[in-house]
Scaffold this active site. Structure first.
Site, PDB file in Angstrom:
ATOM      1  N   GLU A  79      16.332 -23.554  19.023  1.00  0.00           N
ATOM      2  CA  GLU A  79      16.593 -22.636  18.525  1.00  0.00           C
ATOM      3  C   GLU A  79      17.049 -21.409  19.800  1.00  0.00           C
ATOM      4  O   GLU A  79      16.917 -22.322  20.742  1.00  0.00           O
ATOM      5  CB  GLU A  79      15.665 -22.389  17.949  1.00  0.00           C
ATOM      6  N   ASP A  84       3.281 -23.162  14.970  1.00  0.00           N
ATOM      7  CA  ASP A  84       4.347 -22.444  14.577  1.00  0.00           C
ATOM      8  C   ASP A  84       5.591 -23.274  13.604  1.00  0.00           C
ATOM      9  O   ASP A  84       5.904 -22.864  12.442  1.00  0.00           O
ATOM     10  CB  ASP A  84       4.812 -21.464  15.251  1.00  0.00           C
ATOM     11  N   ASP A 129       6.800 -24.254   2.821  1.00  0.00           N
ATOM     12  CA  ASP A 129       7.300 -24.765   3.989  1.00  0.00           C
ATOM     13  C   ASP A 129       8.938 -24.446   3.626  1.00  0.00           C
ATOM     14  O   ASP A 129       9.446 -25.059   2.626  1.00  0.00           O
ATOM     15  CB  ASP A 129       6.735 -25.649   4.641  1.00  0.00           C
ATOM     16  N   HIS A 130       9.523 -23.300   4.147  1.00  0.00           N
ATOM     17  CA  HIS A 130      10.385 -23.118   4.007  1.00  0.00           C
ATOM     18  C   HIS A 130      12.249 -24.118   3.728  1.00  0.00           C
ATOM     19  O   HIS A 130      12.578 -24.438   3.495  1.00  0.00           O
ATOM     20  CB  HIS A 130      11.524 -21.695   4.527  1.00  0.00           C
ATOM     21  N   HIS A 179       6.880 -27.472   9.966  1.00  0.00           N
ATOM     22  CA  HIS A 179       8.163 -27.838   9.783  1.00  0.00           C
ATOM     23  C   HIS A 179       8.593 -29.103   9.935  1.00  0.00           C
ATOM     24  O   HIS A 179       9.405 -30.085   9.638  1.00  0.00           O
ATOM     25  CB  HIS A 179       9.472 -26.770  10.432  1.00  0.00           C
ATOM     26  N   LYS A 182      12.144 -22.670  21.617  1.00  0.00           N
ATOM     27  CA  LYS A 182      13.180 -21.273  21.220  1.00  0.00           C
ATOM     28  C   LYS A 182      13.684 -20.960  22.293  1.00  0.00           C
ATOM     29  O   LYS A 182      13.557 -21.926  23.780  1.00  0.00           O
ATOM     30  CB  LYS A 182      11.332 -19.530  21.467  1.00  0.00           C
ATOM     31  N   ARG A 228       1.246  -1.045  -0.032  1.00  0.00           N
ATOM     32  CA  ARG A 228       0.201  -0.004   0.128  1.00  0.00           C
ATOM     33  C   ARG A 228       1.056   1.387  -0.206  1.00  0.00           C
ATOM     34  O   ARG A 228       0.413   2.798  -0.138  1.00  0.00           O
ATOM     35  CB  ARG A 228      -0.697   0.110   1.071  1.00  0.00           C
ATOM     36  N   LYS A 261       3.169 -18.906   5.200  1.00  0.00           N
ATOM     37  CA  LYS A 261       2.575 -19.242   6.039  1.00  0.00           C
ATOM     38  C   LYS A 261       2.279 -18.083   6.426  1.00  0.00           C
ATOM     39  O   LYS A 261       2.720 -17.446   6.751  1.00  0.00           O
ATOM     40  CB  LYS A 261       4.010 -20.374   6.727  1.00  0.00           C
TER      41      LYS A 261
HETATM   42  P1  NDP Z   1       5.595  -7.047   7.194  1.00  0.00           P
HETATM   43  O1  NDP Z   1       3.770  -7.383   7.692  1.00  0.00           O
HETATM   44  O2  NDP Z   1       6.322  -7.294   7.834  1.00  0.00           O
HETATM   45  O3  NDP Z   1       5.233  -7.000   5.942  1.00  0.00           O
HETATM   46  C1  NDP Z   1       3.455  -7.141   5.753  1.00  0.00           C
HETATM   47  C2  NDP Z   1       3.960  -6.421   4.063  1.00  0.00           C
HETATM   48  O4  NDP Z   1       2.359  -6.131   3.567  1.00  0.00           O
HETATM   49  C3  NDP Z   1       4.475  -5.006   3.320  1.00  0.00           C
HETATM   50  O5  NDP Z   1       4.787  -4.855   2.852  1.00  0.00           O
HETATM   51  C4  NDP Z   1       3.020  -4.402   3.828  1.00  0.00           C
HETATM   52  O6  NDP Z   1       3.022  -2.945   3.276  1.00  0.00           O
HETATM   53  C5  NDP Z   1       2.704  -5.123   3.353  1.00  0.00           C
HETATM   54  N1  NDP Z   1       1.060  -4.901   3.225  1.00  0.00           N
HETATM   55  C6  NDP Z   1      -0.132  -5.141   4.323  1.00  0.00           C
HETATM   56  N2  NDP Z   1      -1.582  -4.914   4.375  1.00  0.00           N
HETATM   57  C7  NDP Z   1      -1.988  -4.911   2.718  1.00  0.00           C
HETATM   58  C8  NDP Z   1      -2.415  -4.368   1.846  1.00  0.00           C
HETATM   59  N3  NDP Z   1      -3.827  -4.019   2.281  1.00  0.00           N
HETATM   60  N4  NDP Z   1      -2.574  -4.043   0.771  1.00  0.00           N
HETATM   61  C9  NDP Z   1      -1.057  -4.658   0.272  1.00  0.00           C
HETATM   62  N5  NDP Z   1      -0.335  -5.188   1.090  1.00  0.00           N
HETATM   63  C10 NDP Z   1      -0.637  -5.447   2.088  1.00  0.00           C
HETATM   64  O7  NDP Z   1       4.683  -8.977   7.077  1.00  0.00           O
HETATM   65  P2  NDP Z   1       6.393 -10.189   6.648  1.00  0.00           P
HETATM   66  O8  NDP Z   1       7.343  -9.164   5.983  1.00  0.00           O
HETATM   67  O9  NDP Z   1       6.822 -10.715   8.337  1.00  0.00           O
HETATM   68  O10 NDP Z   1       5.142 -11.501   6.720  1.00  0.00           O
HETATM   69  C11 NDP Z   1       4.677 -11.921   5.448  1.00  0.00           C
HETATM   70  C12 NDP Z   1       3.782 -13.059   4.978  1.00  0.00           C
HETATM   71  O11 NDP Z   1       5.298 -13.805   5.495  1.00  0.00           O
HETATM   72  C13 NDP Z   1       3.151 -13.194   6.870  1.00  0.00           C
HETATM   73  O12 NDP Z   1       2.395 -14.028   6.303  1.00  0.00           O
HETATM   74  C14 NDP Z   1       3.892 -13.917   7.723  1.00  0.00           C
HETATM   75  O13 NDP Z   1       3.278 -14.837   8.296  1.00  0.00           O
HETATM   76  C15 NDP Z   1       4.489 -14.590   6.291  1.00  0.00           C
HETATM   77  N6  NDP Z   1       5.976 -15.209   7.080  1.00  0.00           N
HETATM   78  C16 NDP Z   1       7.022 -14.312   7.516  1.00  0.00           C
HETATM   79  C17 NDP Z   1       8.042 -14.946   7.856  1.00  0.00           C
HETATM   80  C18 NDP Z   1       9.755 -13.892   8.575  1.00  0.00           C
HETATM   81  O14 NDP Z   1      10.741 -14.242   9.245  1.00  0.00           O
HETATM   82  N7  NDP Z   1       9.068 -12.243   8.375  1.00  0.00           N
HETATM   83  C19 NDP Z   1       9.044 -15.769   7.975  1.00  0.00           C
HETATM   84  C20 NDP Z   1       8.093 -16.834   7.437  1.00  0.00           C
HETATM   85  C21 NDP Z   1       6.291 -16.444   7.312  1.00  0.00           C
HETATM   86  P3  NDP Z   1       1.968  -1.692   3.632  1.00  0.00           P
HETATM   87  O15 NDP Z   1       1.766  -1.731   4.850  1.00  0.00           O
HETATM   88  O16 NDP Z   1       3.027  -0.744   2.727  1.00  0.00           O
HETATM   89  O17 NDP Z   1       0.713  -1.785   2.918  1.00  0.00           O
HETATM   90  C1  BG6 Z   2       9.432 -19.879  10.779  1.00  0.00           C
HETATM   91  C2  BG6 Z   2       8.820 -19.986  12.191  1.00  0.00           C
HETATM   92  O1  BG6 Z   2       8.508 -20.601   9.715  1.00  0.00           O
HETATM   93  O2  BG6 Z   2      10.939 -20.862  11.086  1.00  0.00           O
HETATM   94  C3  BG6 Z   2       9.686 -19.253  13.084  1.00  0.00           C
HETATM   95  O3  BG6 Z   2       8.029 -18.488  12.195  1.00  0.00           O
HETATM   96  C4  BG6 Z   2      11.070 -19.820  12.844  1.00  0.00           C
HETATM   97  O4  BG6 Z   2       9.278 -19.256  14.222  1.00  0.00           O
HETATM   98  C5  BG6 Z   2      11.746 -20.263  11.791  1.00  0.00           C
HETATM   99  O5  BG6 Z   2      12.177 -19.723  14.005  1.00  0.00           O
HETATM  100  C6  BG6 Z   2      13.182 -21.246  11.947  1.00  0.00           C
HETATM  101  O6  BG6 Z   2      13.613 -21.494  10.753  1.00  0.00           O
HETATM  102  P1  BG6 Z   2      15.011 -21.515  10.494  1.00  0.00           P
HETATM  103  O7  BG6 Z   2      15.235 -21.490   8.919  1.00  0.00           O
HETATM  104  O8  BG6 Z   2      15.653 -20.247  11.293  1.00  0.00           O
HETATM  105  O9  BG6 Z   2      15.270 -22.899  10.584  1.00  0.00           O
END
Ligand code: NDP
Ligand code: BG6
Length: 484
Positions: free
Chosen positions: A216, A235, A177-178, A240, A331, A51, A148
């Site tokens: 972890e 989680d 699932d990474h 995983h 954790k 956004r 996820k």
């Molecule tokens: P963040 O909150 O950091 O980022 C969310 C993103 O979505 C931002 O770019 C935000 O930008 C955008 N966004 C939010 N609302 C909207 C909308 N209505 N329309 C379009 N874009 C939108 O989340 P993460 O990056 O941490 O996580 C993203 C996904 O990945 C989640 O499903 C999470 O569960 C999954 N995930 C994340 C991990 C991680 O390490 N971060 C690990 C494993 C899975 P803006 O607000 O400008 O719209």
């Molecule tokens: C993510 C979980 O999917 O995997 C985290 O949401 C976790 O809680 C992570 O820490 C672990 O991934 P890795 O690759 O660091 O073992």
């Protein structure tokens, strides 16, 4: 080792949530590394979408900074960063509104591989799929990459599968699932199915028990709101550890192709027994000398969420009946260490008599860090004085065995994104697989929720709660130590 980079076809990859944490830390740095490896063709483009009101240049600057932050210095240089970010574009789009969709429709090409990565909160996955379809942006071969968590229980996973299925075929949906993208996790399949040595012994007749540990050291600081709703079971275990269990326990697929592999994993999940309460230990890290406890990281002062779980799991099929699988993850433990330990049974009869002691072969597959495998074998203790036996390791670290190039393997996200572009779903979860995993998980969570169970406190930097050790001790077994 010969490095073989297989170039992919031209593509447009749209990253919804392109400014978020996952995109900045993993997806975009990963794409940069694939670019450096020569895997991105000249006319491949990456389009960030969120956004925020960003121009292409703003997004390029943001990605350049993310690469500086998350790619090691010796793997990046200013020239390639500049070339890579020139492939980037940005569109302001609201997943829940009408803004930006027409602009996206104009930008995304129809005649290249299209991939749409949903790196946004899970509540937006359905909205994105529906709007991509409604605005006729995605072509018939377009791929959706869904992050996820995929649902939080069977009901929500089914609902999400149904929304996705109303606009896209299962063959277009890539549920990430990474762990499946990790080199060592794939190696588990190679060890099992490319060697004649292990498979004949890979069953309850010869294997005493299996341990799967994902330990972890990190806490959930900064993720408390998410973790309160999730806990270690949702989680880590439902996805995983479940995947690791499936790859360890499944029958040999007839081919290494998406449905053959996923059919076998699904059969394992469906054969899992319900887990009785006495086979589950939940823990929550308490505060330590200079570190906060889970409660301080949670939004709920009375939180009952588990940051640790250990369980004994039985698989009711011919191969595994009678061989327990012990799973453990948490954790703030003593060390970061993921491994699968296969403990074989003792020989049926010892010709060396009682003095030789008891000995069992143990195969340890180290997933991270120090990737490798170790097979404990029993040999004669050197020297005179009779036949005394001793267990020694046949230890192999992959980096040593394969040379320096083994250190340069793509990380999980890089590998998985390239598989998406290639259209290979083998390392992604199928809809029925995710639903089966929730069908097994739901009653376990419902059990402790209904009873109001509180997790046991454990010390940060420890092995988890004492009762987790007892889970094995009472069966006359021991966990492999979590070590640095
Ligand atoms: P963040 O909150 O950091 O980022 C969310 C993103 O979505 C931002 O770019 C935000 O930008 C955008 N966004 C939010 N609302 C909207 C909308 N209505 N329309 C379009 N874009 C939108 O989340 P993460 O990056 O941490 O996580 C993203 C996904 O990945 C989640 O499903 C999470 O569960 C999954 N995930 C994340 C991990 C991680 O390490 N971060 C690990 C494993 C899975 P803006 O607000 O400008 O719209
Ligand atoms: C993510 C979980 O999917 O995997 C985290 O949401 C976790 O809680 C992570 O820490 C672990 O991934 P890795 O690759 O660091 O073992």
């Amino acid at each position: 080792m010969v490095s073989r980079i297989i170039p992919v076809e031209p593509f447009d990859l749209v990253i919804f949530g392109g400014t978020g944490d996952l995109a900045r830390r993993k997806i975009l740095p990963g794409l940069y590394r694939r670019f450096c490896a020569g895997q991105m063709p000249d006319d491949a483009r990456v389009i960030g979408a969120a956004r925020g009101d960003l121009s292409d240049d703003d997004f390029r600057d943001m990605v350049g900074a993310a690469i500086e932050e998350f790619v090691p210095k010796d793997r990046r240089d200013a020239k390639t960063i500049k070339e890579f970010i020139s492939r980037l574009h940005f569109v302001t789009v609201d997943a829940k509104g009408t803004d930006g969709w027409d602009a996206l429709a104009k930008l995304v090409r129809k005649d290249v591989v299209q991939a749409f990565y949903f790196s946004v909160g899970p509540s937006l996955f359905g909205d994105l799929a529906t709007r991509l379809h409604k605005h006729k942006i995605a072509n018939a071969e377009a791929r959706l990459v869904v992050e996820k968590p995929f649902g939080r229980d069977l009901e929500t996973a089914k609902a999400l599968n149904a929304v996705l299925a109303s606009s896209f075929d299962e063959g277009q949906i890539y549920r990430i699932d990474h762990y499946l993208g990790k080199e060592t996790v794939q190696n588990l399949m190679a060890v099992r199915f490319a060697n004649v040595l292990f498979e004949p012994l890979w069953n309850a007749q010869y294997i005493d028990h299996v341990q799967i540990t994902v330990a972890e050291t990190v806490s959930v600081d900064g993720r408390g709101a998410y973790y309160d709703k999730s806990g270690a079971m949702r989680d880590m275990v439902q996805n995983h550890l479940m995947q690791l269990l499936c790859l360890t326990a499944m029958e040999p697929p007839s081919r290494f192709d998406p449905d053959a592999v996923r059919d076998e994993k699904l059969k394992v999940i469906r054969a899992l027994d319900a887990v009785p309460v006495e086979n589950i230990v939940r823990g929550q890290y308490g505060p330590g000398d200079d570190v906060e406890g889970y409660v301080e990281h949670s939004e709920n002062p009375d939180t009952k969420t588990e940051s640790f779980i250990a369980m004994k799991v039985d698989i009711s099929n011919w191969r595994w009946k009678g061989t327990p699988f012990y799973l453990r993850t948490g954790k703030r433990l003593k060390a970061r260490m993921s491994e699968i330990v296969i403990t074989f049974k003792e020989t049926p009869h010892s010709i060396f008599g009682e003095d030789a002691g008891s000995h069992a072969n143990v195969l340890t597959i180290r997933l991270q860090p120090d990737e490798g495998m170790d097979l404990r074998v029993t040999i004669k203790e050197p020297g005179p004085g009779g036949m005394r036996l001793v267990d020694v390791p046949l230890d192999m670290t992959f980096a040593d065995a394969l040379g320096p190039e083994a250190e340069d393997v793509p990380d999980a996200y890089e590998r998985l994104i390239m598989d998406v572009i290639r259209g290979n779903q083998t390392l992604f979860m199928r809809g029925d697989e995710v639903e089966a995993a929730w069908a097994w998980t739901d009653p376990i969570i419902a059990g402790w929720t209904e009873r109001g169970d509180r997790p046991q406190s454990y010390e940060p930097g420890s092995f988890g709660p004492e009762d987790a050790l007892m889970l094995l001790h009472r069966d006359g077994r021991r966990w492999r130590e979590i070590r640095k």
